[in-house]
Design a protein around this motif. Structure first.
Motif, PDB file in Angstrom:
ATOM      1  N   SER A 176       0.848  -1.187   0.000  1.00 17.21           N
ATOM      2  CA  SER A 176       0.000   0.000   0.000  1.00 17.21           C
ATOM      3  C   SER A 176       0.885   1.239   0.000  1.00 17.21           C
ATOM      4  N   GLY A 177       0.332   2.304  -0.588  1.00 15.78           N
ATOM      5  CA  GLY A 177       1.072   3.555  -0.658  1.00 15.78           C
ATOM      6  C   GLY A 177       0.599   4.373  -1.831  1.00 15.78           C
ATOM      7  N   PRO A 178       1.198   5.547  -2.051  1.00 17.06           N
ATOM      8  CA  PRO A 178       0.768   6.413  -3.143  1.00 17.06           C
ATOM      9  C   PRO A 178       1.143   5.839  -4.495  1.00 17.06           C
ATOM     10  N   ASP A 179       0.355   6.161  -5.499  1.00 14.88           N
ATOM     11  CA  ASP A 179       0.689   5.694  -6.845  1.00 14.88           C
ATOM     12  C   ASP A 179       1.410   6.765  -7.658  1.00 14.88           C
ATOM     13  N   LEU A 180       1.503   7.973  -7.096  1.00 17.24           N
ATOM     14  CA  LEU A 180       2.197   9.058  -7.789  1.00 17.24           C
ATOM     15  C   LEU A 180       3.036   9.832  -6.787  1.00 17.24           C
ATOM     16  N   VAL A 181       4.303  10.008  -7.100  1.00 20.96           N
ATOM     17  CA  VAL A 181       5.229  10.740  -6.251  1.00 20.96           C
ATOM     18  C   VAL A 181       5.980  11.745  -7.125  1.00 20.96           C
ATOM     19  N   LYS A 182       6.201  12.931  -6.597  1.00 18.66           N
ATOM     20  CA  LYS A 182       6.917  13.953  -7.360  1.00 18.66           C
ATOM     21  C   LYS A 182       8.429  13.740  -7.245  1.00 18.66           C
ATOM     22  N   ARG A 228      11.515  -4.421  -7.209  1.00 23.88           N
ATOM     23  CA  ARG A 228      10.760  -3.567  -8.126  1.00 23.88           C
ATOM     24  C   ARG A 228      11.040  -3.972  -9.561  1.00 23.88           C
ATOM     25  N   GLN A 229      10.125  -3.563 -10.429  1.00 19.78           N
ATOM     26  CA  GLN A 229      10.283  -3.827 -11.854  1.00 19.78           C
ATOM     27  C   GLN A 229       9.936  -2.568 -12.642  1.00 19.78           C
ATOM     28  N   PRO A 230      10.938  -1.858 -13.125  1.00 25.98           N
ATOM     29  CA  PRO A 230      10.671  -0.690 -13.970  1.00 25.98           C
ATOM     30  C   PRO A 230      10.030  -1.127 -15.276  1.00 25.98           C
ATOM     31  N   PRO A 231       9.330  -0.224 -15.927  1.00 26.00           N
ATOM     32  CA  PRO A 231       8.668  -0.592 -17.186  1.00 26.00           C
ATOM     33  C   PRO A 231       9.662  -1.086 -18.217  1.00 26.00           C
ATOM     34  N   GLN A 233      11.249   3.012   2.318  1.00 25.39           N
ATOM     35  CA  GLN A 233      11.367   4.425   2.026  1.00 25.39           C
ATOM     36  C   GLN A 233      12.499   4.626   1.022  1.00 25.39           C
ATOM     37  N   LEU A 234      12.193   5.350  -0.035  1.00 27.98           N
ATOM     38  CA  LEU A 234      13.161   5.647  -1.082  1.00 27.98           C
ATOM     39  C   LEU A 234      13.205   7.171  -1.213  1.00 27.98           C
ATOM     40  N   THR A 235      14.337   7.745  -0.866  1.00 27.07           N
ATOM     41  CA  THR A 235      14.426   9.199  -0.841  1.00 27.07           C
ATOM     42  C   THR A 235      14.897   9.745  -2.188  1.00 27.07           C
ATOM     43  N   SER A 236      14.633  11.027  -2.393  1.00 28.81           N
ATOM     44  CA  SER A 236      15.107  11.757  -3.571  1.00 28.81           C
ATOM     45  C   SER A 236      14.807  11.015  -4.870  1.00 28.81           C
ATOM     46  N   VAL A 237      13.571  10.641  -5.040  1.00 29.19           N
ATOM     47  CA  VAL A 237      13.218   9.833  -6.205  1.00 29.19           C
ATOM     48  C   VAL A 237      13.324  10.631  -7.500  1.00 29.19           C
ATOM     49  N   THR A 238      13.552   9.898  -8.584  1.00 26.64           N
ATOM     50  CA  THR A 238      13.577  10.455  -9.932  1.00 26.64           C
ATOM     51  C   THR A 238      12.630   9.631 -10.801  1.00 26.64           C
ATOM     52  N   PRO A 239      12.350  10.073 -12.013  1.00 28.64           N
ATOM     53  CA  PRO A 239      11.476   9.271 -12.889  1.00 28.64           C
ATOM     54  C   PRO A 239      11.992   7.844 -13.103  1.00 28.64           C
ATOM     55  N   GLU A 240      13.289   7.636 -12.927  1.00 31.69           N
ATOM     56  CA  GLU A 240      13.845   6.280 -13.077  1.00 31.69           C
ATOM     57  C   GLU A 240      13.405   5.334 -11.967  1.00 31.69           C
ATOM     58  N   ASP A 241      12.808   5.884 -10.920  1.00 32.09           N
ATOM     59  CA  ASP A 241      12.270   5.050  -9.840  1.00 32.09           C
ATOM     60  C   ASP A 241      10.839   4.611 -10.112  1.00 32.09           C
ATOM     61  N   GLN A 298       1.893  -0.195  -8.559  1.00 32.71           N
ATOM     62  CA  GLN A 298       2.534   0.697  -9.519  1.00 32.71           C
ATOM     63  C   GLN A 298       2.782   2.055  -8.866  1.00 32.71           C
ATOM     64  N   VAL A 299       4.008   2.508  -8.941  1.00 31.30           N
ATOM     65  CA  VAL A 299       4.344   3.846  -8.468  1.00 31.30           C
ATOM     66  C   VAL A 299       4.979   4.611  -9.620  1.00 31.30           C
ATOM     67  N   THR A 300       4.451   5.774  -9.896  1.00 31.05           N
ATOM     68  CA  THR A 300       4.967   6.643 -10.951  1.00 31.05           C
ATOM     69  C   THR A 300       5.590   7.877 -10.323  1.00 31.05           C
ATOM     70  N   VAL A 301       6.800   8.202 -10.761  1.00 30.28           N
ATOM     71  CA  VAL A 301       7.457   9.419 -10.303  1.00 30.28           C
ATOM     72  C   VAL A 301       7.365  10.438 -11.427  1.00 30.28           C
ATOM     73  N   SER A 302       6.620  11.489 -11.184  1.00 27.74           N
ATOM     74  CA  SER A 302       6.394  12.489 -12.214  1.00 27.74           C
ATOM     75  C   SER A 302       5.920  13.786 -11.571  1.00 27.74           C
ATOM     76  N   SER A 303       6.297  14.878 -12.188  1.00 28.14           N
ATOM     77  CA  SER A 303       5.813  16.172 -11.704  1.00 28.14           C
ATOM     78  C   SER A 303       4.473  16.516 -12.334  1.00 28.14           C
TER      79      SER A 303
END
Length: 119
Positions: free
Chosen positions: A7-13, A40-43, A83-91, A114-119
């Protein structure tokens, strides 16, 4: 049978901290010789091991991620967290929590989130 649920957010900046929780049922996270893993499995890519927390609370991390990865647990709730700090889109990835035994044999898997890192 052990069951795991992420469980957790599906979108992180970008630059923020990604926090996920895995709730375990059907077994205790303090059971001897049980290890609790985040993968984890990136796309379009393969599975990537991130780290684990053991039945005794000990932790270990992938060398490539250890500087911004932390795994903890709440034994009263039978949960462990990532916890994964300072995330980038590669996360951006599907994140799985997994149960394993000593020796590295993987057992039960969560369904993944699914977690997406995007602004």
């Amino acid at each position: 049978q052990v069951q795991l649920q992420e469980s957790g957010p599906d979108l992180v900046k970008p630059s923020q901290t990604l926090s996920l929780t895995c709730t375990v049922s059907g077994g205790s996270i303090t059971t001897s010789d049980y290890y609790w893993i985040w993968i984890r499995q990136p796309p379009g890519k393969g599975l990537e091991y991130m780290g684990f927390i053991g039945y005794d609370g000990g932790t270990a991390y992938s060398p490539s991620l250890k500087t911004h990865t932390s795994i903890s647990r709440d034994t009263s709730k039978n949960q462990f967290s990532l916890q994964l700090t300072s995330v980038t889109p590669e996360d951006t990835a599907v994140y799985y929590c997994v149960q394993a035994w000593g020796g590295g044999k993987y057992g039960y898997w969560g369904q993944g989130t699914q977690v997406t890192v995007s602004s």
